[in-house]
Design a protein around this motif. Structure first.
Motif, mmCIF file in Angstrom:
data_model
loop_
_atom_site.group_PDB
_atom_site.id
_atom_site.type_symbol
_atom_site.label_atom_id
_atom_site.label_comp_id
_atom_site.label_asym_id
_atom_site.label_seq_id
_atom_site.Cartn_x
_atom_site.Cartn_y
_atom_site.Cartn_z
ATOM 1 N N ILE A 56 0.842 -1.197 0.000
ATOM 2 C CA ILE A 56 0.000 0.000 0.000
ATOM 3 C C ILE A 56 0.879 1.250 0.000
ATOM 4 N N LEU A 57 1.905 1.230 0.831
ATOM 5 C CA LEU A 57 2.810 2.375 0.881
ATOM 6 C C LEU A 57 3.437 2.598 -0.487
ATOM 7 N N CYS A 58 3.809 1.492 -1.119
ATOM 8 C CA CYS A 58 4.476 1.564 -2.410
ATOM 9 C C CYS A 58 3.552 2.140 -3.463
ATOM 10 N N LEU A 59 2.289 1.724 -3.450
ATOM 11 C CA LEU A 59 1.352 2.128 -4.498
ATOM 12 C C LEU A 59 0.843 3.546 -4.297
ATOM 13 N N PHE A 60 0.561 3.913 -3.052
ATOM 14 C CA PHE A 60 -0.173 5.145 -2.820
ATOM 15 C C PHE A 60 0.663 6.263 -2.206
ATOM 16 N N ILE A 61 1.762 5.938 -1.621
ATOM 17 C CA ILE A 61 2.505 7.003 -0.963
ATOM 18 C C ILE A 61 3.835 7.210 -1.688
ATOM 19 N N CYS A 62 4.800 6.493 -1.319
ATOM 20 C CA CYS A 62 6.036 6.570 -2.083
ATOM 21 C C CYS A 62 6.878 5.345 -1.761
ATOM 22 N N TRP A 63 7.618 4.929 -2.741
ATOM 23 C CA TRP A 63 8.287 3.641 -2.586
ATOM 24 C C TRP A 63 9.349 3.607 -1.510
ATOM 25 N N PRO A 64 10.022 4.744 -1.183
ATOM 26 C CA PRO A 64 11.020 4.599 -0.100
ATOM 27 C C PRO A 64 10.394 4.214 1.237
ATOM 28 N N CYS A 65 9.074 4.423 1.352
ATOM 29 C CA CYS A 65 8.400 4.052 2.600
ATOM 30 C C CYS A 65 8.229 2.549 2.737
ATOM 31 N N VAL A 66 8.522 1.839 1.669
ATOM 32 C CA VAL A 66 8.256 0.408 1.664
ATOM 33 C C VAL A 66 8.997 -0.305 2.788
ATOM 34 N N CYS A 67 10.171 0.218 3.115
ATOM 35 C CA CYS A 67 10.956 -0.481 4.127
ATOM 36 C C CYS A 67 10.439 -0.208 5.534
ATOM 37 N N LEU A 68 9.559 0.795 5.667
ATOM 38 C CA LEU A 68 9.093 1.165 7.009
ATOM 39 C C LEU A 68 8.462 0.006 7.781
ATOM 40 N N PRO A 69 7.462 -0.659 7.185
ATOM 41 C CA PRO A 69 6.816 -1.713 7.984
ATOM 42 C C PRO A 69 7.778 -2.823 8.380
ATOM 43 N N TYR A 70 8.854 -2.995 7.602
ATOM 44 C CA TYR A 70 9.804 -4.046 7.946
ATOM 45 C C TYR A 70 10.716 -3.619 9.096
ATOM 46 N N CYS A 71 10.720 -2.308 9.369
ATOM 47 C CA CYS A 71 11.557 -1.810 10.451
ATOM 48 C C CYS A 71 10.753 -1.632 11.731
ATOM 49 N N MET A 72 9.425 -1.715 11.615
ATOM 50 C CA MET A 72 8.596 -1.471 12.784
ATOM 51 C C MET A 72 8.167 -2.796 13.393
ATOM 52 N N ASP A 73 8.522 -2.964 14.639
ATOM 53 C CA ASP A 73 8.178 -4.204 15.318
ATOM 54 C C ASP A 73 6.674 -4.425 15.352
ATOM 55 N N SER A 74 5.916 -3.315 15.409
ATOM 56 C CA SER A 74 4.467 -3.436 15.559
ATOM 57 C C SER A 74 3.819 -3.982 14.296
#
Ligand SMILES: [Zn+2]
Length: 94
Positions: A56-74
Motif C-alpha cells: 500500500i505504501l508503495c502504491l499510494f505514498i512513495c516507494w522509499p516508505c516500503v521499508c518502514l513496515p519491515y523496520c517497525m516491530d508493531s
C-alpha cells in the motif's frame, strides 16, 4: 468407476498444545519441548500484514516508505522461542 478417491496419506497427528499467551516482551515460562524454565527469546518476522502495508505504501505514498513496515516491530509477528532447545513457544501479533 474405479472406486472411491483414496484419502491422502495420514499425517502424523500434531499434539495441539494450549497456546501460551505471549506478549511483545520475552516471557518466563516452562518450555513445552525441553521442560526447562526459560525466558523466551524473541524473533521478529514479517507477516502478511507487513507485506500488505508495504504494498500500500508503495502504491499510494512513495516507494522509499516500503521499508518502514519491515523496520517497525508493531507490523511484525513477535515469535517466542526457547533459548535452550530453540522450540517455538508462541507468536504475538500486535
Ligand atoms: Zn526448550
Amino acid at each position: 468407476m474405479s472406486g472411491y478417491p483414496y484419502p491422502p496419506p495420514g499425517q502424523p497427528s500434531v499434539v495441539i498444545q494450549t497456546p501460551l499467551v505471549v506478549g511483545p516482551d520475552p516471557v518466563r515460562c516452562i518450555c513445552p519441548s525441553c521442560g526447562a524454565h526459560i525466558l523466551t527469546k524473541m524473533k521478529y518476522e514479517p507477516n502478511t500484514r507487513t507485506h500488505v502495508v508495504a504494498l500500500i505504501l508503495c502504491l499510494f505514498i512513495c516507494w522509499p516508505c516500503v521499508c518502514l513496515p519491515y523496520c517497525m516491530d508493531s507490523c511484525q509477528n513477535a515469535n517466542h522461542y526457547c533459548p535452550n532447545c530453540d522450540a517455538f513457544i508462541g507468536t504475538y501479533q500486535s
